[in-house]
Structure formats: C-alpha cells, structure tokens
Design a protein around this motif. Structure first.
Motif, PDB file in Angstrom:
ATOM      1  N   UNK A   1       5.956 -26.481  65.132  1.00  0.00           N
ATOM      2  CA  UNK A   1       6.149 -27.834  65.342  1.00  0.00           C
ATOM      3  C   UNK A   1       5.128 -28.228  66.449  1.00  0.00           C
ATOM      4  N   UNK A   2       4.359 -29.213  66.255  1.00  0.00           N
ATOM      5  CA  UNK A   2       3.191 -29.708  67.000  1.00  0.00           C
ATOM      6  C   UNK A   2       3.739 -30.926  67.605  1.00  0.00           C
ATOM      7  N   UNK A   3       3.645 -31.162  68.954  1.00  0.00           N
ATOM      8  CA  UNK A   3       3.976 -32.297  69.764  1.00  0.00           C
ATOM      9  C   UNK A   3       2.860 -33.196  70.328  1.00  0.00           C
ATOM     10  N   UNK A   4       3.157 -34.372  70.225  1.00  0.00           N
ATOM     11  CA  UNK A   4       2.171 -35.259  70.929  1.00  0.00           C
ATOM     12  C   UNK A   4       2.906 -36.124  71.853  1.00  0.00           C
ATOM     13  N   UNK A   5       2.941 -35.556  73.041  1.00  0.00           N
ATOM     14  CA  UNK A   5       3.953 -36.029  74.326  1.00  0.00           C
ATOM     15  C   UNK A   5       5.405 -35.622  73.765  1.00  0.00           C
ATOM     16  N   UNK A   6       6.190 -36.393  73.729  1.00  0.00           N
ATOM     17  CA  UNK A   6       7.485 -36.096  73.106  1.00  0.00           C
ATOM     18  C   UNK A   6       7.796 -36.462  71.785  1.00  0.00           C
ATOM     19  N   UNK A   7       6.717 -36.680  71.171  1.00  0.00           N
ATOM     20  CA  UNK A   7       6.960 -37.225  69.735  1.00  0.00           C
ATOM     21  C   UNK A   7       6.443 -35.941  68.818  1.00  0.00           C
ATOM     22  N   UNK A   8       7.005 -35.635  67.706  1.00  0.00           N
ATOM     23  CA  UNK A   8       6.665 -34.466  66.925  1.00  0.00           C
ATOM     24  C   UNK A   8       5.647 -35.113  66.020  1.00  0.00           C
ATOM     25  N   UNK A   9       4.487 -34.427  66.281  1.00  0.00           N
ATOM     26  CA  UNK A   9       3.327 -34.917  65.407  1.00  0.00           C
ATOM     27  C   UNK A   9       3.147 -34.083  63.899  1.00  0.00           C
ATOM     28  N   UNK A  10       3.712 -33.000  63.788  1.00  0.00           N
ATOM     29  CA  UNK A  10       3.464 -32.138  62.558  1.00  0.00           C
ATOM     30  C   UNK A  10       4.659 -31.176  62.511  1.00  0.00           C
ATOM     31  N   UNK A  11       5.296 -30.960  61.354  1.00  0.00           N
ATOM     32  CA  UNK A  11       6.065 -29.517  60.910  1.00  0.00           C
ATOM     33  C   UNK A  11       5.612 -28.919  59.909  1.00  0.00           C
ATOM     34  N   UNK A  12       5.143 -27.745  60.118  1.00  0.00           N
ATOM     35  CA  UNK A  12       4.551 -26.970  59.033  1.00  0.00           C
ATOM     36  C   UNK A  12       5.158 -25.463  59.066  1.00  0.00           C
ATOM     37  N   UNK A  13       5.113 -24.957  58.003  1.00  0.00           N
ATOM     38  CA  UNK A  13       5.200 -23.347  57.862  1.00  0.00           C
ATOM     39  C   UNK A  13       4.010 -22.715  58.231  1.00  0.00           C
ATOM     40  N   UNK A  14       4.080 -21.496  58.440  1.00  0.00           N
ATOM     41  CA  UNK A  14       2.906 -20.751  59.169  1.00  0.00           C
ATOM     42  C   UNK A  14       3.044 -19.217  58.655  1.00  0.00           C
ATOM     43  N   UNK A  15       1.982 -18.366  58.296  1.00  0.00           N
ATOM     44  CA  UNK A  15       1.921 -17.289  57.976  1.00  0.00           C
ATOM     45  C   UNK A  15       2.307 -16.140  59.052  1.00  0.00           C
ATOM     46  N   UNK A  16       3.230 -15.261  58.685  1.00  0.00           N
ATOM     47  CA  UNK A  16       3.491 -14.151  60.025  1.00  0.00           C
ATOM     48  C   UNK A  16       2.386 -13.532  60.516  1.00  0.00           C
ATOM     49  N   UNK A  17       1.694 -12.931  59.355  1.00  0.00           N
ATOM     50  CA  UNK A  17       0.527 -12.123  59.642  1.00  0.00           C
ATOM     51  C   UNK A  17      -0.816 -12.636  60.299  1.00  0.00           C
ATOM     52  N   UNK A  18      -1.095 -13.705  59.495  1.00  0.00           N
ATOM     53  CA  UNK A  18      -2.325 -14.473  60.340  1.00  0.00           C
ATOM     54  C   UNK A  18      -2.065 -15.350  61.411  1.00  0.00           C
ATOM     55  N   UNK A  19      -0.901 -15.694  61.516  1.00  0.00           N
ATOM     56  CA  UNK A  19      -0.193 -16.722  62.397  1.00  0.00           C
ATOM     57  C   UNK A  19      -0.823 -18.099  62.316  1.00  0.00           C
ATOM     58  N   UNK A  20      -1.320 -18.415  61.180  1.00  0.00           N
ATOM     59  CA  UNK A  20      -1.760 -19.423  60.775  1.00  0.00           C
ATOM     60  C   UNK A  20      -1.007 -20.228  59.842  1.00  0.00           C
TER      61      UNK A  20
END
Length: 199
Positions: free
Chosen positions: A180-199
């Motif tokens: 979850x990426x925030x812009x201040x207190x607003x949620x800018x994006x919600x994405x899944x990511x890979x455990x191995x690469x952390x991307x």
C-alpha cells in the motif's frame, strides 16, 4: 420422507448421537440434517484426521461446507502454529460472520478453541480501497491489535513492514503480500508484490 427418516425416529426435536455409520453414510446423514435446518450445522469429530476425511467427502455433496482445523495437541499448537490451518480458520470465521448457513467440520480441539464474539470479529475487519483517507499510525495500530507483527522485510503471512509512505502487509489466506502506497494520508495504490524480488 428420506432414507434416514425410515431408520431414525427423532421425537420432540431432540438430537442424539448416531454411531456405526460408514464414512459415506455419515456424510449423507450430516447433509440430510443440514438440508432440514434453517441455520448451520456444526460437526465435531474426535481427531483432525477424521475431520479432514469428513470435510473432503462433504464437499462432494455441497459447497456450503467449511473446515475449522485445529491441531490435536495443545503443545504442538503452542510450539508451531500451522499457517495453513490458521488461514483456513480465519477464512471459515470470515464466511460465518455474514452467513451462518454452513456445515462446519472441526475436531475436538476446534470446539475448545477460544473465539472472539461475532461483533468484535466484524469490527476487526479492515476494508481498504485506493483513494481512502486513513491515518497511517491508526491503521498500523489496528493491524497490531489483530495480530500482525512488524518485520523489516515481509516474508510470511501475518507480517507487515513499513518504509516511509509504503506499507507492506501479508494477509492470511492470500498467495502474495500487498503493498500500500500513501500520499499523505490518502491511499495512492494497492498492489500485490513478489516475495523473492520484493517488486
């Protein structure tokens, strides 16, 4: 009138134990009882092994069956909690919160397990969407209260990681963690990511 009505005469809506049925007849008996009632049916068997067999047979009759597995020994529960079992239990509880018309199969230790009240469980569910405004510290406190643990890098379920305006969470029951990426207190994006690469 079904097959079991001819064999068992239940008077005054009293329930009693039935023994000596084959595993398949046991499933049919439970399924018939479920069809007759307006609420759910809880089936308790002696061991986790028996619960697993009964559950795997009942899914052939209906999709309204849930599994609540608990390790058969308290010591093993304290030493190593199975993430698969924990995930299955949470999934079962989440399904029952909104609709209790299910067959729930568990073993004796599952019945002895302390569970929170239904309204408390409902209050602990966190819904997040892109664009929501939520104070990050408040969200972190809620996650800590429901059992998430903070780690530098998220590598397993039940863990969370914080780096600036980025919050990584690995919820139980999911194959991949969520970023979850925030812009201040607003949620800018919600994405899944890979455990191995952390991307």
């Amino acid at each position: 009138m079904n097959f079991f009505d001819n064999i068992f005469q239940v008077k005054d809506d009293n329930y009693y134990g039935v023994s000596g049925l084959t595993p398949e007849l046991n499933c049919i008996y439970v399924y018939e009882a479920f069809l007759k009632c307006n609420s759910g049916v809880l089936v308790v068997v002696n061991s986790l092994y028996e619960a697993n067999i009964l559950f795997s047979k009942l899914v052939n009759y209906t999709d309204r069956v849930l599994f609540f597995p608990m390790d058969d020994f308290i010591t093993s529960e304290a030493i190593a909690i199975s993430p698969e079992f924990k995930s299955e239990r949470i999934n079962t509880l989440n399904m029952l919160v909104n609709d209790n018309h299910y067959i729930v199969v568990t073993n004796l230790m599952g019945v002895l397990r302390y569970l929170p009240r239904k309204n408390l469980w409902k209050k602990s569910i966190i819904h997040l969407e892109k664009g929501d405004n939520i104070e990050r510290e408040s969200l972190l406190n809620k996650l800590y209260k429901i059992g998430y643990e903070r780690e530098t890098i998220v590598s397993e379920t039940g863990k969370l990681g914080v780096r600036g305006y980025v919050l990584d969470i690995f919820p139980l029951g999911m194959d991949k963690p969520i970023r979850i990426e925030f812009w201040g207190d607003e949620i800018d994006s919600i994405k899944t990511f890979d455990l191995e690469s952390q991307l």
